[in-house]
Write an enzyme that holds these catalytic residues in place. Structure first.
Site: not given
Length: 487
Positions: A34, A41, A51, A203-204, A290, A340, A466
């Protein structure tokens, strides 16, 4: 003499570190290289911190509509952007430390630096990598590293897996500068909230940031070159999402492209060409680029070894193998879908194939779910209606609106849709598409069904609890066969 391993993995993102964990579980002597930050990322600058930001935005949205739930709060709830960002970074820091723990737990050595593959394995001779000093130091100070960290030097392994991920794609002439034109790096850590924002690409990544900043009170405009936002999604689903985003005050231009950006001291002017050839100028405090990502394939020694690439990504088979023996690739660097969870699955498949486990199935990209965490959320798996027709499939389509779902109504989240696509002859579930509250948590039900080759009959005889939003999934299946019960 170079230290030898069974497996060396270059890159510790979701694909890399999960592959390392699985290799450790199977008793393979493993190292992971690494250059910047454990977790890659996704953990540090993508999936997880975004998130966290979007969760803050969601709570802010709810708090500004408390009257809809019979609640009263004196005064207006506002956002402290520095505190929101600090929470997001804290979430990433916690998981970053967790990856280090996983490496130690599974006896995986961490090699800190930048790797280049200098030899591929040939017969009994292992492949070789040279690890030098990182040319890209961590953006933030590293959290405590595990004790089993090694440094620069030469290392060998029979199996070398490239898991170097991807980076934001830049359009010529509209390159991000970190100040006025942002990538997701800058968008994740704003020093202030701009009053206006232009997002290029829907996009996302683009839509999630557009949704976040709109919730924060920013005037947001999205420019998309394709006819629909979130172009990979089913057109009907993206149309519903667009209406809801516009209802929240977002401006969206489709069949439009940014052709030029002029920079002032503290703002940009974007020249946007629409379908009819007309050009309008949009002034904004900041702009987010983006327009996708591209694989990190440079400076790895791939070209000299003859590793085949295509459009900036490494070409692999379903097990992660490249055309060069002993060299593999997984995750974003190995091409779309650049997600991911796809990377993690590819990592496990690759390692299990290397270890010689029986019955290892290749990755089926047609069963990789996609999720966009805007408000409303969007989730899908499999073929869209248009793609199924394009492939000549004779299909049945079922739909169920959240407007008829008791739990969604109780939540105040009745603007959503579940849509399913079946093969008319066989009953095979070809695709599922959802928009609305918590659909990113629901889509896995359809993914499991597709993976088990579940038919419509089995889904119709499955008992859903339910009241739940998940009942809309069964109702959509029933609707495809003219048996819907609650609409």
């Amino acid at each position: 003499m170079a230290e030898n391993y069974d497996v060396i993995i270059i890159g510790s993102g979701p694909g890399g570190y999960v592959a390392a964990v699985r290799a450790g579980q199977l008793g393979l002597k493993t190292a992971i290289v690494e250059r910047e930050h454990l977790g890659g990322i996704c953990l540090n600058w993508g999936c997880i911190p975004t998130k966290a930001l979007l969760r803050s935005a969601e709570i802010l949205d709810h708090s500004n509509h408390l009257k809809d739930y019979g609640l009263v709060l004196e005064g207006k709830v506002s956002a402290d952007v520095k505190a929101v960002v600090a929470r997001s970074r804290g979430v990433s820091a916690r998981l970053n430390t967790g990856v280090g723990f996983l490496m130690k737990k599974n006896k995986v050595d961490v090699i800190w630096g930048e790797a280049k593959i200098t030899k591929a394995s040939t017969g009994a001779q292992p492949g070789e990598i040279v690890v030098g000093k990182s040319t890209k130091p961590a953006v933030e100070p590293q959290h405590p590293l595990p004790k089993n960290v090694k440094g620069e030097g030469t290392y060998t392994a029979k199996h070398i897996i490239v898991a170097t991920g991807a980076r934001p794609r830049a359009l010529p002439g509209i390159e991000p500068d970190g100040k006025l034109i942002w990538t997701y790096f800058e968008a994740l850590k704003p020093d202030f909230l701009p009053k206006s924002l232009l997002v290029m690409g829907s996009g996302a990544i683009g839509i999630e940031f557009a949704s976040f900043y709109r919730s924060m009170g920013v005037d947001v405009t999205v420019v998309e070159v394709m006819p629909t936002i979130m172009p990979v999604e089913d057109a009907e689903i993206s149309g519903i999402a667009r209406k809801q985003l516009e209802k929240r005050g977002m401006k969206i231009l489709t069949k439009a492209k940014v052709t030029k950006v002029e920079k002032a001291a503290n703002s940009i002017t974007a020249h946007v060409e629409t379908e009819d050839g007309k050009v309008q100028q949009i002034v904004a405090d900041r702009m987010i680029s983006a327009v996708g990502v591209q694989g990190n394939i440079e400076n790895l020694g791939l070209e000299a070894l003859g590793v085949k690439t295509d459009r900036g990504c490494i070409v692999i088979d379903g097990y992660g193998k490249t055309n060069v023996a002993g060299i593999y690739a997984i995750g974003d660097v190995a091409g779309p879908p650049m997600l991911a969870h796809k990377a993690e699955h590819e990592g496990v498949v690759c390692i299990e194939k290397i270890a010689g486990l029986p019955n290892v199935h290749p990755t089926d990209k047609g069963k990789v779910p996609g999720c966009t965490y805007c408000q409303p959320q969007v989730a899908s798996v499999g073929l869209t209606e248009a793609k199924a027709k394009e492939l000549g499939r004779d299909i049945r389509v079922g739909r169920f609106s959240f407007a008829y779902n008791g739990k969604a109504i109780a939540l105040g989240e009745d603007q959503g849709l579940c849509k399913v696509i079946f093969d008319k002859k066989t009953g095979e579930l070809l695709g599922a598409h959802m928009v609305g509250a918590e659909v990113t948590e629901l889509i896995q039900g359809f993914v499991v069904a597709m993976n088990l080759e579940t038919t419509e009959e089995e889904l119709m005889h499955t008992i859903f609890p339910h009241p739940t939003v998940s009942e809309s999934m069964k109702e959509a299946v029933l609707d495809a066969y003219g048996r819907v019960l609650n609409a």
